[in-house]
Design a protein around this motif. Structure first.
Motif, mmCIF file in Angstrom:
data_model
loop_
_atom_site.group_PDB
_atom_site.id
_atom_site.type_symbol
_atom_site.label_atom_id
_atom_site.label_comp_id
_atom_site.label_asym_id
_atom_site.label_seq_id
_atom_site.Cartn_x
_atom_site.Cartn_y
_atom_site.Cartn_z
ATOM 1 N N HIS A 55 -6.339 -7.538 5.240
ATOM 2 C CA HIS A 55 -7.165 -6.513 5.895
ATOM 3 C C HIS A 55 -6.409 -5.895 7.072
ATOM 4 O O HIS A 55 -6.394 -4.671 7.250
ATOM 5 N N ARG A 109 0.862 -1.193 0.000
ATOM 6 C CA ARG A 109 0.000 0.000 0.000
ATOM 7 C C ARG A 109 0.890 1.231 0.000
ATOM 8 O O ARG A 109 1.943 1.239 0.634
ATOM 9 N N ARG A 118 -3.731 -3.554 5.662
ATOM 10 C CA ARG A 118 -4.307 -2.285 5.160
ATOM 11 C C ARG A 118 -4.708 -1.372 6.309
ATOM 12 O O ARG A 118 -4.448 -0.167 6.273
ATOM 13 N N ASP A 119 -5.342 -1.943 7.324
ATOM 14 C CA ASP A 119 -5.717 -1.144 8.496
ATOM 15 C C ASP A 119 -4.484 -0.576 9.197
ATOM 16 O O ASP A 119 -4.466 0.587 9.590
ATOM 17 N N ALA A 154 -6.851 -13.227 3.294
ATOM 18 C CA ALA A 154 -7.733 -12.057 3.264
ATOM 19 C C ALA A 154 -7.703 -11.309 4.592
ATOM 20 O O ALA A 154 -7.639 -10.076 4.627
ATOM 21 N N GLY A 155 -7.731 -12.052 5.701
ATOM 22 C CA GLY A 155 -7.696 -11.418 7.018
ATOM 23 C C GLY A 155 -6.382 -10.707 7.287
ATOM 24 O O GLY A 155 -6.371 -9.601 7.833
#
Length: 157
Positions: free
Chosen positions: A141, A24, A144-145, A137-138
């Motif tokens: 996430h 990111r 990203r958080d 996926a977790g």
């Protein structure tokens, strides 16, 4: 029960049986991101929600990290190159099925900010590998958080 993991080097990032890579861009400069990763280790609990405790050991050559849910790690820093890369190996953990783990944070200038890439490179028992792959996926996430929270933490005030 804490267990000793297989000692692997930085090259494990490219050869691990399970490699999860997330990236990111954030607005902070690479130097500021590197400082937050490598020099402000206790600050991890302020921006990475899964981390409940992070502290440097042995003048920063090692780290102790605790996660929500009770998982614990003793880690050795493998690479700390200013504004480029920060990587560490898990040496001891209570995580079941894990045999080897290296995490690498690679920083690349992106305009006035930074492209942050996190590689989670692991080996473990077949059930552990399956669970880790299904947790992609977790973990994405969570990354990203964490990257968003780190960006807010490093934003000029």
């Amino acid at each position: 029960m804490a267990r000793q993991l297989r000692p692997v080097g930085i090259d494990f990032v490219g050869s691990a049986p399970v490699r999860l890579v997330f990236a990111r861009e954030i607005s902070a400069a690479p130097e500021a991101v590197f400082h937050a990763l490598a020099e402000d280790v206790p600050g991890w609990s302020e921006w990475f929600a899964a981390v409940t405790l992070a502290r440097p050991i042995d003048d920063g050559a090692r780290r102790e990290v605790r996660l929500k849910g009770g998982t614990r790690f003793l880690e050795t820093v493998l690479a700390a190159k200013e504004a480029e890369v920060y990587a560490y190996r898990a040496d001891v953990t209570n995580a079941p099925g894990l045999r080897a783990l290296v995490e690498e944070w690679r920083l690349t200038p992106a305009g006035t900010g930074t492209r942050v890439q996190w590689t989670f490179a692991a080996d473990g028992t077949p059930p552990f590998r399956l669970v880790l792959k299904s947790a992609r996926a977790g973990l994405g996430h969570a990354f990203r958080d964490a990257a968003g929270a780190l960006e807010r933490r490093l934003a000029p005030r």
